[in-house]
Design a protein around this motif. Sequence first.
Motif, PDB file in Angstrom:
ATOM      1  N   THR A   1       0.818  -1.218   0.000  1.00  0.00           N
ATOM      2  CA  THR A   1       0.000   0.000   0.000  1.00  0.00           C
ATOM      3  C   THR A   1       0.850   1.267   0.000  1.00  0.00           C
ATOM      4  O   THR A   1       0.593   2.200  -0.777  1.00  0.00           O
ATOM      5  CB  THR A   1      -0.951   0.006   1.210  1.00  0.00           C
ATOM      6  OG1 THR A   1      -1.740  -1.186   1.212  1.00  0.00           O
ATOM      7  CG2 THR A   1      -1.882   1.216   1.156  1.00  0.00           C
ATOM      8  N   ALA A   2       1.864   1.328   0.851  1.00  0.00           N
ATOM      9  CA  ALA A   2       2.698   2.527   0.922  1.00  0.00           C
ATOM     10  C   ALA A   2       3.446   2.757  -0.385  1.00  0.00           C
ATOM     11  O   ALA A   2       3.559   3.901  -0.862  1.00  0.00           O
ATOM     12  CB  ALA A   2       3.674   2.416   2.088  1.00  0.00           C
ATOM     13  N   GLU A   3       3.944   1.687  -0.977  1.00  0.00           N
ATOM     14  CA  GLU A   3       4.667   1.801  -2.244  1.00  0.00           C
ATOM     15  C   GLU A   3       3.737   2.296  -3.350  1.00  0.00           C
ATOM     16  O   GLU A   3       4.099   3.156  -4.166  1.00  0.00           O
ATOM     17  CB  GLU A   3       5.266   0.445  -2.613  1.00  0.00           C
ATOM     18  CG  GLU A   3       6.123   0.469  -3.866  1.00  0.00           C
ATOM     19  CD  GLU A   3       6.677  -0.899  -4.213  1.00  0.00           C
ATOM     20  OE1 GLU A   3       7.433  -0.983  -5.201  1.00  0.00           O
ATOM     21  OE2 GLU A   3       6.354  -1.890  -3.510  1.00  0.00           O
ATOM     22  N   PHE A   4       2.512   1.759  -3.360  1.00  0.00           N
ATOM     23  CA  PHE A   4       1.560   2.184  -4.383  1.00  0.00           C
ATOM     24  C   PHE A   4       1.091   3.615  -4.140  1.00  0.00           C
ATOM     25  O   PHE A   4       0.868   4.378  -5.089  1.00  0.00           O
ATOM     26  CB  PHE A   4       0.368   1.227  -4.423  1.00  0.00           C
ATOM     27  CG  PHE A   4      -0.574   1.476  -5.568  1.00  0.00           C
ATOM     28  CD1 PHE A   4      -0.113   1.562  -6.872  1.00  0.00           C
ATOM     29  CD2 PHE A   4      -1.935   1.624  -5.343  1.00  0.00           C
ATOM     30  CE1 PHE A   4      -0.982   1.798  -7.942  1.00  0.00           C
ATOM     31  CE2 PHE A   4      -2.812   1.861  -6.394  1.00  0.00           C
ATOM     32  CZ  PHE A   4      -2.336   1.945  -7.696  1.00  0.00           C
ATOM     33  N   ALA A   5       0.964   4.011  -2.871  1.00  0.00           N
ATOM     34  CA  ALA A   5       0.602   5.394  -2.546  1.00  0.00           C
ATOM     35  C   ALA A   5       1.635   6.367  -3.104  1.00  0.00           C
ATOM     36  O   ALA A   5       1.286   7.442  -3.617  1.00  0.00           O
ATOM     37  CB  ALA A   5       0.458   5.571  -1.039  1.00  0.00           C
ATOM     38  N   ALA A   6       2.896   5.998  -3.015  1.00  0.00           N
ATOM     39  CA  ALA A   6       3.953   6.849  -3.559  1.00  0.00           C
ATOM     40  C   ALA A   6       3.820   6.984  -5.072  1.00  0.00           C
ATOM     41  O   ALA A   6       4.041   8.071  -5.638  1.00  0.00           O
ATOM     42  CB  ALA A   6       5.324   6.281  -3.192  1.00  0.00           C
ATOM     43  N   ALA A   7       3.447   5.894  -5.727  1.00  0.00           N
ATOM     44  CA  ALA A   7       3.241   5.949  -7.177  1.00  0.00           C
ATOM     45  C   ALA A   7       2.058   6.848  -7.525  1.00  0.00           C
ATOM     46  O   ALA A   7       2.122   7.635  -8.483  1.00  0.00           O
ATOM     47  CB  ALA A   7       3.026   4.546  -7.721  1.00  0.00           C
ATOM     48  N   LEU A   8       0.984   6.746  -6.764  1.00  0.00           N
ATOM     49  CA  LEU A   8      -0.177   7.612  -6.991  1.00  0.00           C
ATOM     50  C   LEU A   8       0.192   9.079  -6.795  1.00  0.00           C
ATOM     51  O   LEU A   8      -0.206   9.947  -7.581  1.00  0.00           O
ATOM     52  CB  LEU A   8      -1.316   7.224  -6.052  1.00  0.00           C
ATOM     53  CG  LEU A   8      -1.978   5.863  -6.286  1.00  0.00           C
ATOM     54  CD1 LEU A   8      -2.996   5.582  -5.179  1.00  0.00           C
ATOM     55  CD2 LEU A   8      -2.665   5.806  -7.645  1.00  0.00           C
TER      56      LEU A   8
ATOM     57  N   MET B   1       1.756  -0.766 -12.793  1.00  0.00           N
ATOM     58  CA  MET B   1       2.711  -0.623 -11.696  1.00  0.00           C
ATOM     59  C   MET B   1       2.284  -1.436 -10.489  1.00  0.00           C
ATOM     60  O   MET B   1       3.109  -2.100  -9.839  1.00  0.00           O
ATOM     61  CB  MET B   1       2.857   0.850 -11.332  1.00  0.00           C
ATOM     62  CG  MET B   1       3.516   1.692 -12.417  1.00  0.00           C
ATOM     63  SD  MET B   1       3.483   3.469 -12.062  1.00  0.00           S
ATOM     64  CE  MET B   1       4.587   3.556 -10.658  1.00  0.00           C
ATOM     65  N   LEU B   2       0.992  -1.401 -10.169  1.00  0.00           N
ATOM     66  CA  LEU B   2       0.484  -2.183  -9.037  1.00  0.00           C
ATOM     67  C   LEU B   2       0.657  -3.671  -9.296  1.00  0.00           C
ATOM     68  O   LEU B   2       1.015  -4.433  -8.387  1.00  0.00           O
ATOM     69  CB  LEU B   2      -0.989  -1.845  -8.791  1.00  0.00           C
ATOM     70  CG  LEU B   2      -1.674  -2.613  -7.667  1.00  0.00           C
ATOM     71  CD1 LEU B   2      -0.944  -2.432  -6.338  1.00  0.00           C
ATOM     72  CD2 LEU B   2      -3.142  -2.187  -7.539  1.00  0.00           C
ATOM     73  N   ASP B   3       0.402  -4.092 -10.520  1.00  0.00           N
ATOM     74  CA  ASP B   3       0.603  -5.494 -10.902  1.00  0.00           C
ATOM     75  C   ASP B   3       2.045  -5.910 -10.617  1.00  0.00           C
ATOM     76  O   ASP B   3       2.304  -6.962 -10.008  1.00  0.00           O
ATOM     77  CB  ASP B   3       0.277  -5.645 -12.390  1.00  0.00           C
ATOM     78  CG  ASP B   3       0.169  -7.086 -12.838  1.00  0.00           C
ATOM     79  OD1 ASP B   3       0.854  -7.960 -12.272  1.00  0.00           O
ATOM     80  OD2 ASP B   3      -0.618  -7.357 -13.770  1.00  0.00           O
ATOM     81  N   HIS B   4       2.998  -5.076 -11.034  1.00  0.00           N
ATOM     82  CA  HIS B   4       4.411  -5.398 -10.820  1.00  0.00           C
ATOM     83  C   HIS B   4       4.760  -5.416  -9.334  1.00  0.00           C
ATOM     84  O   HIS B   4       5.453  -6.327  -8.863  1.00  0.00           O
ATOM     85  CB  HIS B   4       5.282  -4.376 -11.549  1.00  0.00           C
ATOM     86  CG  HIS B   4       6.744  -4.631 -11.392  1.00  0.00           C
ATOM     87  ND1 HIS B   4       7.406  -5.612 -12.109  1.00  0.00           N
ATOM     88  CD2 HIS B   4       7.679  -4.062 -10.577  1.00  0.00           C
ATOM     89  CE1 HIS B   4       8.677  -5.623 -11.751  1.00  0.00           C
ATOM     90  NE2 HIS B   4       8.870  -4.698 -10.829  1.00  0.00           N
ATOM     91  N   MET B   5       4.266  -4.436  -8.586  1.00  0.00           N
ATOM     92  CA  MET B   5       4.535  -4.379  -7.139  1.00  0.00           C
ATOM     93  C   MET B   5       3.996  -5.624  -6.438  1.00  0.00           C
ATOM     94  O   MET B   5       4.676  -6.209  -5.578  1.00  0.00           O
ATOM     95  CB  MET B   5       3.889  -3.136  -6.536  1.00  0.00           C
ATOM     96  CG  MET B   5       4.500  -1.830  -6.956  1.00  0.00           C
ATOM     97  SD  MET B   5       3.488  -0.441  -6.338  1.00  0.00           S
ATOM     98  CE  MET B   5       4.214   0.930  -7.235  1.00  0.00           C
ATOM     99  N   ALA B   6       2.776  -6.000  -6.780  1.00  0.00           N
ATOM    100  CA  ALA B   6       2.168  -7.174  -6.149  1.00  0.00           C
ATOM    101  C   ALA B   6       2.941  -8.440  -6.487  1.00  0.00           C
ATOM    102  O   ALA B   6       3.137  -9.313  -5.635  1.00  0.00           O
ATOM    103  CB  ALA B   6       0.715  -7.307  -6.594  1.00  0.00           C
ATOM    104  N   GLY B   7       3.411  -8.531  -7.735  1.00  0.00           N
ATOM    105  CA  GLY B   7       4.209  -9.692  -8.124  1.00  0.00           C
ATOM    106  C   GLY B   7       5.517  -9.767  -7.367  1.00  0.00           C
ATOM    107  O   GLY B   7       5.932 -10.844  -6.909  1.00  0.00           O
ATOM    108  N   GLU B   8       6.184  -8.633  -7.208  1.00  0.00           N
ATOM    109  CA  GLU B   8       7.443  -8.611  -6.463  1.00  0.00           C
ATOM    110  C   GLU B   8       7.216  -8.983  -5.000  1.00  0.00           C
ATOM    111  O   GLU B   8       8.031  -9.691  -4.388  1.00  0.00           O
ATOM    112  CB  GLU B   8       8.100  -7.233  -6.568  1.00  0.00           C
ATOM    113  CG  GLU B   8       8.640  -6.908  -7.955  1.00  0.00           C
ATOM    114  CD  GLU B   8       9.712  -7.882  -8.405  1.00  0.00           C
ATOM    115  OE1 GLU B   8      10.720  -8.038  -7.689  1.00  0.00           O
ATOM    116  OE2 GLU B   8       9.528  -8.503  -9.471  1.00  0.00           O
ATOM    117  N   ALA B   9       6.101  -8.512  -4.429  1.00  0.00           N
ATOM    118  CA  ALA B   9       5.779  -8.871  -3.041  1.00  0.00           C
ATOM    119  C   ALA B   9       5.511 -10.367  -2.926  1.00  0.00           C
ATOM    120  O   ALA B   9       5.912 -11.012  -1.950  1.00  0.00           O
ATOM    121  CB  ALA B   9       4.564  -8.076  -2.573  1.00  0.00           C
ATOM    122  N   ASP B  10       4.848 -10.917  -3.928  1.00  0.00           N
ATOM    123  CA  ASP B  10       4.532 -12.348  -3.910  1.00  0.00           C
ATOM    124  C   ASP B  10       5.801 -13.192  -3.918  1.00  0.00           C
ATOM    125  O   ASP B  10       5.987 -14.075  -3.078  1.00  0.00           O
ATOM    126  CB  ASP B  10       3.646 -12.697  -5.107  1.00  0.00           C
ATOM    127  CG  ASP B  10       3.334 -14.177  -5.188  1.00  0.00           C
ATOM    128  OD1 ASP B  10       3.203 -14.819  -4.124  1.00  0.00           O
ATOM    129  OD2 ASP B  10       3.213 -14.701  -6.313  1.00  0.00           O
TER     130      ASP B  10
END
Length: 230
Positions: free
Chosen positions: A23-30, A84-93
């Motif tokens: 969430t924090a990483e995606f918030a920064a992207a937003l 970007m969210l897709d990539h972030m979620a994949g990296e977290a996975d």
Amino acid sequence: MTSAVLFDLGDTLFRLLPIPDVTAEFAAALASEGFEDSEDEAARIIGNLSERLLGRHDLTEPPIAELAVPFIGGDARARKLAAMLDHMAGEADIARWEAAQGRDAVFEALRTRGLRVAYVSNTLTSPTQMRRRLKEFGLLDQAEVAVFSVEHRVRKPNPEIYRVALRSLGLEPEDCLFVGDRVREDIRGPRAVGMSAILTHEFRQEDSGDAEPLAVLSHLADLLPLLDSH
């Protein structure tokens, strides 16, 4: 006679730890794209996406980049942020994978027995990220076929995902054994298309109920004596 063993991945060949929060990483992207209240927006978008994923009743598997767009907007910026969210979620996975001991010995024993190997995994993580992490874990070259649900847009126990693997191997269901940790996806699903199936309890202990797996394994290495008698 068994010609190939098809494996699930997470909680079968390695342990899955809790997935990190992005969430924090995606918030920064937003925020970088001009969204106001980006932290609240990130929480809203990810919350809606999670509800969408949990509320699915079919067995399709569209990528996060596609599913997230309606919750962000409908323009090019929304598509960019969804990717970007897709990539972030994949990296977290893939960051939450924890290696397990004894896998090299299992695969070496399968090769010695002349058995082929394939992977069939339910995942929203991109095939590129999955293959990169499998390579880091020394698992990518152990299998000649790797089937990811998001790549084929269907997920276990949809019969088609098993058939993709069977077609890739050029084998019939009765020639193959499926091994995994989930009863619905890794026992009932494979059995419905004609494969034998084995349940693993190494990381998760799901009650097999009336699913009738060929066996329930405490450790993956326990598969080997079973193969000699199957």
